[in-house]
Motif scaffolding. Structure first.
Motif, PDB file in Angstrom:
ATOM      1  N   ASN A 278       0.827  -1.208   0.000  1.00 13.33           N
ATOM      2  CA  ASN A 278       0.000   0.000   0.000  1.00 13.33           C
ATOM      3  C   ASN A 278       0.862   1.260   0.000  1.00 13.33           C
ATOM      4  O   ASN A 278       2.084   1.205   0.217  1.00 13.33           O
ATOM      5  CB  ASN A 278      -0.956   0.013   1.195  1.00 13.33           C
ATOM      6  CG  ASN A 278      -0.234  -0.132   2.522  1.00 13.33           C
ATOM      7  OD1 ASN A 278       0.726   0.577   2.805  1.00 13.33           O
ATOM      8  ND2 ASN A 278      -0.691  -1.051   3.366  1.00 13.33           N
ATOM      9  N   ARG A 294      -1.905 -11.725   0.603  1.00 18.52           N
ATOM     10  CA  ARG A 294      -3.202 -11.093   0.339  1.00 18.52           C
ATOM     11  C   ARG A 294      -4.157 -12.137  -0.232  1.00 18.52           C
ATOM     12  O   ARG A 294      -3.719 -13.167  -0.747  1.00 18.52           O
ATOM     13  CB  ARG A 294      -3.068  -9.901  -0.614  1.00 18.52           C
ATOM     14  CG  ARG A 294      -2.436 -10.193  -1.969  1.00 18.52           C
ATOM     15  CD  ARG A 294      -2.238  -8.895  -2.741  1.00 18.52           C
ATOM     16  NE  ARG A 294      -1.416  -9.056  -3.922  1.00 18.52           N
ATOM     17  CZ  ARG A 294      -1.837  -8.848  -5.173  1.00 18.52           C
ATOM     18  NH1 ARG A 294      -3.105  -8.481  -5.395  1.00 18.52           N
ATOM     19  NH2 ARG A 294      -1.023  -8.992  -6.204  1.00 18.52           N
ATOM     20  N   PRO A 299     -10.367 -10.394  -2.710  1.00 21.25           N
ATOM     21  CA  PRO A 299      -9.510  -9.281  -2.288  1.00 21.25           C
ATOM     22  C   PRO A 299     -10.310  -8.149  -1.666  1.00 21.25           C
ATOM     23  O   PRO A 299     -11.430  -7.849  -2.101  1.00 21.25           O
ATOM     24  CB  PRO A 299      -8.842  -8.837  -3.589  1.00 21.25           C
ATOM     25  CG  PRO A 299      -9.786  -9.263  -4.663  1.00 21.25           C
ATOM     26  CD  PRO A 299     -10.415 -10.539  -4.177  1.00 21.25           C
ATOM     27  N   TYR A 301      -9.966  -4.074  -0.506  1.00 21.61           N
ATOM     28  CA  TYR A 301      -9.144  -2.879  -0.682  1.00 21.61           C
ATOM     29  C   TYR A 301      -9.222  -1.991   0.547  1.00 21.61           C
ATOM     30  O   TYR A 301     -10.294  -1.759   1.100  1.00 21.61           O
ATOM     31  CB  TYR A 301      -9.595  -2.100  -1.924  1.00 21.61           C
ATOM     32  CG  TYR A 301      -8.658  -0.983  -2.300  1.00 21.61           C
ATOM     33  CD1 TYR A 301      -7.464  -1.246  -2.961  1.00 21.61           C
ATOM     34  CD2 TYR A 301      -8.956   0.345  -1.984  1.00 21.61           C
ATOM     35  CE1 TYR A 301      -6.599  -0.220  -3.300  1.00 21.61           C
ATOM     36  CE2 TYR A 301      -8.094   1.373  -2.324  1.00 21.61           C
ATOM     37  CZ  TYR A 301      -6.921   1.080  -2.975  1.00 21.61           C
ATOM     38  OH  TYR A 301      -6.060   2.091  -3.302  1.00 21.61           O
ATOM     39  N   TRP A 308      -3.998  -3.072  -0.982  1.00 21.86           N
ATOM     40  CA  TRP A 308      -4.723  -4.286  -0.649  1.00 21.86           C
ATOM     41  C   TRP A 308      -4.547  -4.623   0.825  1.00 21.86           C
ATOM     42  O   TRP A 308      -3.456  -4.504   1.376  1.00 21.86           O
ATOM     43  CB  TRP A 308      -4.230  -5.451  -1.505  1.00 21.86           C
ATOM     44  CG  TRP A 308      -4.485  -5.227  -2.951  1.00 21.86           C
ATOM     45  CD1 TRP A 308      -3.557  -4.974  -3.913  1.00 21.86           C
ATOM     46  CD2 TRP A 308      -5.758  -5.187  -3.595  1.00 21.86           C
ATOM     47  NE1 TRP A 308      -4.171  -4.793  -5.125  1.00 21.86           N
ATOM     48  CE2 TRP A 308      -5.518  -4.911  -4.956  1.00 21.86           C
ATOM     49  CE3 TRP A 308      -7.066  -5.363  -3.158  1.00 21.86           C
ATOM     50  CZ2 TRP A 308      -6.557  -4.810  -5.881  1.00 21.86           C
ATOM     51  CZ3 TRP A 308      -8.090  -5.260  -4.083  1.00 21.86           C
ATOM     52  CH2 TRP A 308      -7.832  -4.997  -5.426  1.00 21.86           C
ATOM     53  N   GLU A 309      -5.640  -5.038   1.459  1.00 23.37           N
ATOM     54  CA  GLU A 309      -5.507  -5.576   2.806  1.00 23.37           C
ATOM     55  C   GLU A 309      -4.644  -6.831   2.741  1.00 23.37           C
ATOM     56  O   GLU A 309      -4.764  -7.626   1.802  1.00 23.37           O
ATOM     57  CB  GLU A 309      -6.877  -5.900   3.402  1.00 23.37           C
ATOM     58  CG  GLU A 309      -7.680  -4.661   3.761  1.00 23.37           C
ATOM     59  CD  GLU A 309      -8.909  -4.995   4.602  1.00 23.37           C
ATOM     60  OE1 GLU A 309      -9.088  -6.186   4.951  1.00 23.37           O
ATOM     61  OE2 GLU A 309      -9.683  -4.071   4.904  1.00 23.37           O
ATOM     62  N   TYR A 310      -3.775  -6.998   3.711  1.00 27.27           N
ATOM     63  CA  TYR A 310      -2.846  -8.122   3.675  1.00 27.27           C
ATOM     64  C   TYR A 310      -2.604  -8.643   5.085  1.00 27.27           C
ATOM     65  O   TYR A 310      -2.914  -7.986   6.078  1.00 27.27           O
ATOM     66  CB  TYR A 310      -1.519  -7.696   3.042  1.00 27.27           C
ATOM     67  CG  TYR A 310      -0.710  -6.733   3.877  1.00 27.27           C
ATOM     68  CD1 TYR A 310       0.270  -7.205   4.764  1.00 27.27           C
ATOM     69  CD2 TYR A 310      -0.923  -5.363   3.810  1.00 27.27           C
ATOM     70  CE1 TYR A 310       1.004  -6.325   5.548  1.00 27.27           C
ATOM     71  CE2 TYR A 310      -0.194  -4.485   4.582  1.00 27.27           C
ATOM     72  CZ  TYR A 310       0.769  -4.973   5.448  1.00 27.27           C
ATOM     73  OH  TYR A 310       1.489  -4.102   6.234  1.00 27.27           O
TER      74      TYR A 310
END
Length: 355
Positions: A278, A294, A299, A301, A308-310
């Motif tokens: 990010n 991720r 996925p 966001y 991306w959220e991870y």
């Protein structure tokens, strides 16, 4: 478009690099299936077999050589090197035997957005593509082209393709933007970032700067792979691509272009190899995860951090965990944002939403 489009929040964006693509060993091209297809076509439809034979032959050659270590990165540079190794530079005739040595490594890249191309004086992250961009777009045609007579036919239409690409505009950020914070971030951006990445708005200007590797300090494997393969450079610069009234050429450089940032909010992950999840971590190197995962199937966001959220991981773990220890996958460098305060970084991120 398998590389140059992506679904984001249920909307398909043409020209957005596909960061869900899979070039890992589990998804590499199955040459056994291609052989089966070839045999079926031979027996059922000789005309279809003849029409597809060149593509099948090329695909069986490149398939085993295109494997990346992590899902989400692209093997386009590897593809070009393989195709060049098997094509005559003047006739584009296919040779089943490679005419030059191929490097062992598959250097990963993140696919840049097509809408940035109109601002650039040189193609690719390293700025090596000079002259007519249409000729570089045609490099993918080496997958199927029979000879340069066919290439001339494609060339007569490629300007229309380039015009289409240049007409694509970056999508606008879909959520509310804190305008006062964004204005504050613009001032910080102009002072800190615009020298390399340009200015935006009515008086916008993009400088097209090539930044030395010793300055940017990001993973050097991509630009070194170009510099260490003079046979590829030589092939291109004496090939059909350099002929005619709109030639192309390659010029090597030890570093990377500082890209335009139009629509940057939607182009996660970041850096030329997609190693940073990010924009918050782009501007603060201490937040960059060494190993991270991720969700490729569902996925999510992060509209706050712009990426991306991870899930951070403690160790490497298969092709769905990005491993920044791998050669070419490093997440270091571009540490200029470390000098900013947390509030200034937050303001810059808010401003970047407006581009």
């Amino acid at each position: 478009l398998s590389c140059h489009s992506q679904v984001f929040d249920s909307t398909l964006y043409i020209g957005l690099g596909n960061t869900f693509i899979d070039f890992t060993a589990n998804e590499k091209i199955n040459t056994a299936s291609l052989t089966m297809l070839e045999n079926v076509l031979k027996n059922t439809s000789p005309s279809k077999f003849e029409a597809s034979k060149a593509f099948i032959d090329v695909t069986k050659t490149i398939g085993p050589l295109m494997t990346t270590k992590v899902r989400g990165v692209n093997a386009a540079n590897r593809l070009t090197a393989i195709l060049v190794a098997h094509r005559d530079p003047n006739t584009f005739k296919w040779n089943p035997v490679a005419g030059m040595d191929l490097p062992d490594e598959v250097v990963p890249t993140d696919v840049p957005a097509w809408w940035l191309l109109k601002k650039k004086h040189a193609m690719f992250y390293t700025g090596l593509g000079r002259g007519d961009f249409g000729k570089f777009l045609m490099a993918s045609n080496l997958l199927t082209v029979m000879d340069t007579a066919e290439s001339r036919e494609v060339d007569s239409h490629i300007s229309d393709v380039l015009a289409f690409i240049n007409a694509i505009k970056p999508p606008k950020y879909p959520k509310p933007i804190k305008q006062s914070l964004a204005r504050s971030g613009e001032a910080v951006f102009i002072k800190t970032c615009s020298k390399c990445h340009g200015k935006y708005g009515d008086d916008g200007k993009y400088p097209n700067y090539l930044i030395s590797g010793s300055v940017i300090k990001t993973d050097s494997m991509l630009y070194k792979s170009n510099m260490q393969n003079p046979q590829f450079v030589s092939w291109f610069n004496k090939s059909w691509f350099t002929t005619g009234d709109h030639p192309a050429r390659i010029e090597t450089f030890n570093g990377y272009i500082a890209p335009p940032l139009d629509g940057v909010w939607i182009t996660a992950p970041y850096l030329h190899n997609g190693s940073v999840p990010n924009l918050e971590a782009v501007l603060n190197t201490s937040l960059r995860p060494r190993y991270w995962r991720r969700d490729f199937d569902k996925p999510v966001y992060d509209y706050k951090k712009l990426g991306w959220e991870y899930q951070p991981e403690q160790q490497p773990g298969g092709s769905t965990v990005y491993n920044t220890d791998l050669p070419g996958y490093g997440n270091y460098g571009h540490d200029f944002g470390d000098k900013l305060t947390d509030q200034k970084r937050k303001a810059v991120i808010e401003y970047l939403k407006t581009l």
